[in-house]
Design an enzyme around this catalytic site. Structure first.
Site, PDB file in Angstrom:
ATOM      1  N   ARG A  14      -0.368  -5.911  15.786  1.00 24.81           N
ATOM      2  CA  ARG A  14       0.009  -4.537  15.452  1.00 24.81           C
ATOM      3  C   ARG A  14      -1.173  -3.604  15.724  1.00 24.81           C
ATOM      4  O   ARG A  14      -2.276  -3.841  15.246  1.00 24.81           O
ATOM      5  CB  ARG A  14       0.469  -4.463  13.985  1.00 24.81           C
ATOM      6  N   THR A  59       0.858  -1.186   0.000  1.00 22.37           N
ATOM      7  CA  THR A  59       0.000   0.000   0.000  1.00 22.37           C
ATOM      8  C   THR A  59       0.898   1.240   0.000  1.00 22.37           C
ATOM      9  O   THR A  59       1.650   1.460   0.949  1.00 22.37           O
ATOM     10  CB  THR A  59      -0.906  -0.015   1.252  1.00 22.37           C
ATOM     11  N   LYS A  82      -8.224  -9.422   3.691  1.00 23.77           N
ATOM     12  CA  LYS A  82      -8.360  -9.197   5.133  1.00 23.77           C
ATOM     13  C   LYS A  82      -7.646 -10.330   5.856  1.00 23.77           C
ATOM     14  O   LYS A  82      -7.879 -11.496   5.534  1.00 23.77           O
ATOM     15  CB  LYS A  82      -9.833  -9.256   5.583  1.00 23.77           C
ATOM     16  N   CYS A  91      -2.958  -1.988   9.088  1.00 25.04           N
ATOM     17  CA  CYS A  91      -3.367  -1.194   7.924  1.00 25.04           C
ATOM     18  C   CYS A  91      -4.182   0.057   8.256  1.00 25.04           C
ATOM     19  O   CYS A  91      -3.741   1.168   7.949  1.00 25.04           O
ATOM     20  CB  CYS A  91      -4.138  -2.068   6.949  1.00 25.04           C
TER      21      CYS A  91
END
Ligand SMILES: NC(=O)c1ccc[n+]([C@@H]2O[C@H](COP(=O)([O-])OP(=O)(O)OC[C@H]3O[C@@H](n4cnc5c(N)ncnc54)[C@H](O)[C@@H]3O)[C@@H](O)[C@H]2O)c1
Length: 435
Positions: A328, A121, A152, A261
């Site tokens: 994360r 990304t 996902k 993300c």
């Protein structure tokens, strides 16, 4: 086709295994020797449902291999995917150092025409930066493609094998045709392959994540108002979700979004907008709401107990979402930190993420092997991740193990009335307290 995937993380490993599954020869590259050793020993460096079996089969059949040697992998490949991390830089921007380092390494290794695909990304303009980095180091011809990934974690294989859409940013017919051929097996059910310019492809990924994060923060604010005015967010959610313009997915309130993300992509989008003197006001609010929402369970715990000093709090769930071991930006992290700072003892259970959590908290938290071990002697239970196995526990057993039957449910797994009947004091998100 012969493919190289550089970066064997959640995206690279899944993409590599799925491309191999559809008959391609794939070499996955990572600079992390330990990760490659684990994979070459037939083990998994991460938890993702179905991945182990997929990797094993494709390795056995000789279509999938793992190496630290980028050079050999690039030389043999027609298409090279860059799937390395793009973490948040200090100013909120996406840090492109890994992407650009890989671009330079690819250029050094090139031995003819290559399609270089950016799957990480990355902000608008990165495809040009990657092209410039490659061009500076090689005379061989190449094309740059932007192919953002929408999988996902927790459902990554299904998402990759049966995507809602495939986005291909490309200004080059030859590269576009190769990408269309590569993705044809994944779109037989009619999912569209959308070919567009690189800038639109790059922006589409950020816009998707920003929109999803916005829905979560929006519902969290609705839930907070529900608590103040005595409404039930479950009713409100269903009522608005049945409007087709809104839809029912992704409308669940909770303890804030985490993961690798949404937090960084929301930040990055605000950052690249601000570089063009655009103040993306909604995303500022989305982020602020999320930060605050991550404190909700702790605030409720504090309000209930007054002081948390000397209390034992059980935690169900550590991962940022179910079916992953990824921690994360997980909401469990600030909650555990706050509990420890307040003098509480934490007993935590997660089906997959305890090893990762141990790396963060060491022995300041007691990680236990079952959900019932976690509630043993606890003053309260806090539910942070909605793993399926938490949905139907033996409530009587829980009650008999706990010091006091109090549950703080950050994922609204149970009905307040049901919990009252089981004899619990039950706090949830956006619904009245049952006692
Ligand atoms: N995780 C997700 O759910 C998800 C979904 C869609 C898109 N993305 C995007 O995909 C990208 C990768 O994310 P991830 O979660 O897979 O990251 P990750 O941290 O799990 O994996 C990245 C891997 O790249 C390796 N790497 C870094 N520099 C390298 C180099 N120079 N050479 C070889 N290997 C190198 C690292 O060792 C690591 O194994 C990010 O841009 C992310 O935003 C992630």
């Amino acid at each position: 086709m012969k493919l190289a995937v550089i970066g064997t993380g959640y995206v690279g490993l899944v993409a590599g295994a799925c491309f191999a599954e559809s008959g391609n020869d794939v070499v996955c590259v990572d600079k992390d020797q330990a990760k490659i050793d684990i994979l070459n020993a037939g083990q998994m460096p991460i938890y993702e449902p179905g991945l182990e079996e997929l990797v094993r089969r494709n390795r056995q059949e000789g279509r999938l291999s793992f190496t630290t040697s980028l050079d050999t992998a690039v030389k043999e490949a027609q298409i090279i995917f860059i799937a390395v991390g793009t973490p948040q830089g200090e100013d909120g921007s996406a840090d492109l150092q890994h992407v650009l380092a890989v671009a330079r390494d690819i250029a050094h290794a090139m031995n003819g025409y290559k399609v270089i695909v950016d799957k990480s990304t990355v902000p608008v303009g990165t495809s040009e930066k990657v092209a410039a980095a490659v061009r500076a180091e090689t005379k061989h011809p190449f094309s740059i493609v932007s192919n953002p990934e929408f999988l996902k974690q927790g459902a990554a294989i299904d998402d990759f094998m049966k995507p809602d859409r495939v986005v291909i940013g490309s200004g080059d017919r030859r590269a576009t045709d190769m990408m269309l051929e590569l993705y044809a097996p994944f779109t037989r059910t009619g999912a569209p392959i959308m070919v567009m310019d690189c800038a639109s492809a790059e922006l589409a990924k950020y816009a998707a994540n920003a929109m999803l994060a916005t829905r979560i923060s929006f519902m969290n604010e609705v839930a907070n108002v529900c608590e103040l005015v005595g409404a039930d967010v479950d009713h409100v959610r269903k009522a608005i979700g049945s409007d087709r313009r809104i839809g029912t997915s992704f409308l669940f309130p909770g303890v804030g979004y985490g993961g690798s993300c949404f937090p960084k992509d929301v930040q990055a989008m605000m950052h690249f907008a601000s570089q063009k003197q655009y103040d993306f006001k909604i995303l500022n609010a989305v982020e602020a709401v999320n930060k605050q929402q991550k404190t909700r369970l702790f605030v409720k715990l504090q309000q209930h107990f007054g002081s948390l000093q000397g209390r034992t709090i059980a935690l169900w769930g550590l991962a940022f979402k179910p079916k992953t071991d990824d921690m994360r930006e997980a909401p469990a992290i600030p909650l555990i930190r706050a509990l420890l700072e307040a003098g509480a003892t934490v007993q935590a259970y997660d089906p997959e993420a305890s090893r990762v959590a141990k790396g963060i908290f060491g022995d300041r938290v007691s990680f236990v092997p079952t959900r019932y071990d976690a509630v043993q002697g606890a003053d309260a239970l806090a539910i942070v991740t909605e793993w399926s196995e938490f949905r139907l526990p033996d409530f009587d057993r829980m009650k008999s193990l706990m010091k006091s039957p109090v549950v703080f449910d950050g994922r609204n797994l149970f009905a307040p009335e049901q919990m009252k009947q089981h004899g619990f004091t039950y706090y949830s998100i956006g619904r009245s307290t049952a006692a």
